[in-house]
Design an enzyme around this catalytic site. Structure first.
Site, PDB file in Angstrom:
ATOM      1  N   ASP A 367     -21.784   8.150  -1.883  1.00  0.00           N
ATOM      2  CA  ASP A 367     -20.371   8.420  -1.619  1.00  0.00           C
ATOM      3  C   ASP A 367     -19.957   7.651  -0.363  1.00  0.00           C
ATOM      4  O   ASP A 367     -20.607   7.769   0.685  1.00  0.00           O
ATOM      5  CB  ASP A 367     -20.149   9.919  -1.426  1.00  0.00           C
ATOM      6  CG  ASP A 367     -18.675  10.248  -1.234  1.00  0.00           C
ATOM      7  OD1 ASP A 367     -17.961  10.344  -2.255  1.00  0.00           O
ATOM      8  OD2 ASP A 367     -18.248  10.397  -0.071  1.00  0.00           O
ATOM      9  N   ASP A 384      -9.061  -0.806  -2.999  1.00  0.00           N
ATOM     10  CA  ASP A 384      -9.652  -1.417  -4.187  1.00  0.00           C
ATOM     11  C   ASP A 384     -10.547  -2.595  -3.812  1.00  0.00           C
ATOM     12  O   ASP A 384     -11.628  -2.796  -4.394  1.00  0.00           O
ATOM     13  CB  ASP A 384      -8.554  -1.883  -5.139  1.00  0.00           C
ATOM     14  CG  ASP A 384      -7.840  -0.724  -5.820  1.00  0.00           C
ATOM     15  OD1 ASP A 384      -8.353   0.417  -5.730  1.00  0.00           O
ATOM     16  OD2 ASP A 384      -6.772  -0.967  -6.425  1.00  0.00           O
ATOM     17  N   GLU A 410     -14.675   7.090  -5.212  1.00  0.00           N
ATOM     18  CA  GLU A 410     -15.557   6.293  -4.352  1.00  0.00           C
ATOM     19  C   GLU A 410     -17.011   6.721  -4.510  1.00  0.00           C
ATOM     20  O   GLU A 410     -17.862   6.418  -3.657  1.00  0.00           O
ATOM     21  CB  GLU A 410     -15.134   6.421  -2.886  1.00  0.00           C
ATOM     22  CG  GLU A 410     -15.300   7.781  -2.274  1.00  0.00           C
ATOM     23  CD  GLU A 410     -14.118   8.710  -2.479  1.00  0.00           C
ATOM     24  OE1 GLU A 410     -13.972   9.671  -1.717  1.00  0.00           O
ATOM     25  OE2 GLU A 410     -13.309   8.461  -3.417  1.00  0.00           O
TER      26      GLU A 410
END
Length: 495
Positions: A367, A384, A410
């Protein structure tokens, strides 16, 4: 047909007219109530016709229709069947009108030989297509080009300008230039004048129309003249190749099938010569025929090989496209990492393989730390870009056998096959160090760095899980521990 040409045909004294017996046979053909006795009575009026009906009933060409030799016309008709007998009798009667002497005898003789071969070719093509009423096909093949005979009779000098190639394979446009009409139109007029059966009028009128889809009988007759031309070697090698190509278009025959039909036509030639009283010896014996057939087969085989190669290339292109589409379905469109669907399939398969072969399997939940702050501060386009660069850097640090998937947002997940907990932890810590010193984006010329938290779980050794889902949950719990303890670190299940 142009009225002036119709008048010319009508006034031609040499134009063939069916004899009396033929006219009576035509009447029988039109009469649904006709019976064997009446037909036998009419046929017996013509000794030559009677002999031919007996001959054909006992012929090897019609062996499938007979059970024992026929000694009488009535017996022959009973064995052949009424419709077949009437059709054959009509064919023989009308055939007599297509012959004669005089200055155009050679042209008429060639026409007659081609017509007889076309009759048998129609039958062979009909058998190949699984059609019934083969005798009607024979008659259609015999009389399809009757209009060309009328052109020979009416305008012999102008007909000679067409050359020695039979009218059946000439472009109709050329005939219209010379005569103001073509042989199919003239033949249809003649068939109507003789009051021939409707199916014969249709075949004669349409056998050169060029469109035979949904009409297999017409396609057989339309191809029969071309098959006869190949047998007669009517033309140069280039013309024969063109005839074979047209025959394939009309009937769907391949080069090998054309060769086989020509051989069957050759085997039938002696019997045809006897039945129809016509000379059918081959001009240069069968060696020349087989040479031409082999040439045609080579050409057709080359075309088929080329077509097969083209088809293989098309198949490979389609396979490649299918693989690309399949890969696209399995990939995350933003990062190019595998998606969750592919992850679940691979993880399940790898877990079963690990159990079966007693080898370790490690997975890691990853993460990105404080990713929401990046989106809030710099916008989603920068977010992005960070996800894309992170994926590229992460994938570069993994083995080809490892799987990297975007789990959502993410969050990412790595599947490390045949990798124990110690090696997996070392791999993740090395990756974390590399990621933390690699800029993921430039913001106004200032590099943007990130870190991540990772939760590691391993199947194998002292750690045994009942399923891939349990292994996944263990990695998720380890990730929660890494984030709780301050992020930017790797935590393993159980501490």
């Amino acid at each position: 047909m142009h009225p002036e040409f119709e008048i010319l045909l009508d006034r031609c004294g040499d134009l063939p007219t069916p004899p009396g017996v033929a006219l009576r046979v035509i009447a029988l053909a039109q009469d649904p109530a006709a019976h064997l006795a009446a037909t036998a009575e009419v046929i017996n009026l013509d000794a030559a016709l009677s002999a031919r009906i007996l001959r054909i009933a006992n012929s090897p060409l019609f062996a499938s229709a007979t059970r024992r030799p026929s000694a009488t016309v009535s017996r022959a008709l009973a064995l052949l069947g009424l419709n077949a007998a009437i059709t054959l009798a009509l064919g023989f009667s009308l055939a007599a009108t297509m012959r004669g002497g005089g200055p155009i005898a050679a042209a008429r003789e060639h026409f007659w030989r081609r017509s007889v071969l076309s009759a048998m070719a129609s039958r062979l093509l009909g058998e190949r297509a699984g059609l019934e009423r083969l005798e009607e096909l024979m008659l259609g093949g015999l009389l399809q080009d009757i209009g060309a005979l009328a052109l020979i009779q009416v305008l012999p000098d102008r007909y000679a300008e067409l050359g020695n190639v039979p009218a059946g394979i000439l472009p109709l446009e050329r005939e219209r230039e010379l005569f103001g009409s073509d042989h199919a139109e003239v033949g249809a007029w003649l068939a109507a004048r003789w009051n021939l059966p409707a199916y014969l009028q249709r075949i004669i009128a349409r056998h050169e129309c060029g469109h035979y889809e949904g009409d297999p009988e017409l396609a057989c007759v339309a191809g029969s003249g071309l098959l006869a031309d190949l047998w007669l070697q009517a033309g140069t090698p280039e013309q024969l190749r063109a005839i074979a190509a047209e025959l394939e278009r009309r009937t769907g025959l391949t080069g090998l099938e054309i060769a086989r039909l020509l051989e069957r036509l050759s085997a039938s030639a002696p019997e045809l010569a006897t039945l129809f009283d016509v000379r059918l010896e081959h001009p240069r014996e069968l060696r020349a025929l087989h040479g031409r057939v082999q040439e045609l087969m080579v050409v057709r085989n080359l075309i088929e090989i080329r077509n097969a190669a083209d088809a293989r290339r098309e198949i490979e292109v389609l396979k490649a496209r299918t693989r690309d589409l399949s890969e696209q379905v399995r990939r995350d469109p933003l990062t190019g990492a595998y998606n969750r669907l592919q992850l679940e399939e691979v993880l399940e398969r790898e877990f079963e393989e690990a159990l079966r072969h007693d080898r370790p399997l490690s997975i890691a939940f990853i993460d990105l730390d404080d990713f929401k702050r990046i989106n809030d501060r710099h916008g989603h386009l920068v977010g992005d870009q960070v996800l894309q660069e992170f994926t590229r850097c992460l994938a570069a640090q993994l083995r080809q056998s490892d799987l990297l998937a975007r789990y959502g947002g993410e969050e990412f997940l790595i599947v490390l096959g045949n990798c124990d907990a110690i090696d997996a932890r070392a791999t993740l810590e090395r990756i974390l160090a590399e990621i933390s010193r690699t800029p993921m984006a430039l913001i106004d010329g200032v590099p943007l760095y990130i870190t991540f938290s990772a939760g590691l779980a391993c199947q194998g050794g002292s750690d045994q899980f009942a399923s891939a889902d349990e292994l996944l949950r263990a990695a998720d719990e380890a990730l929660y521990g890494a984030k709780r303890d301050g992020r930017n670190q790797v935590a393993a299940q159980g501490g």
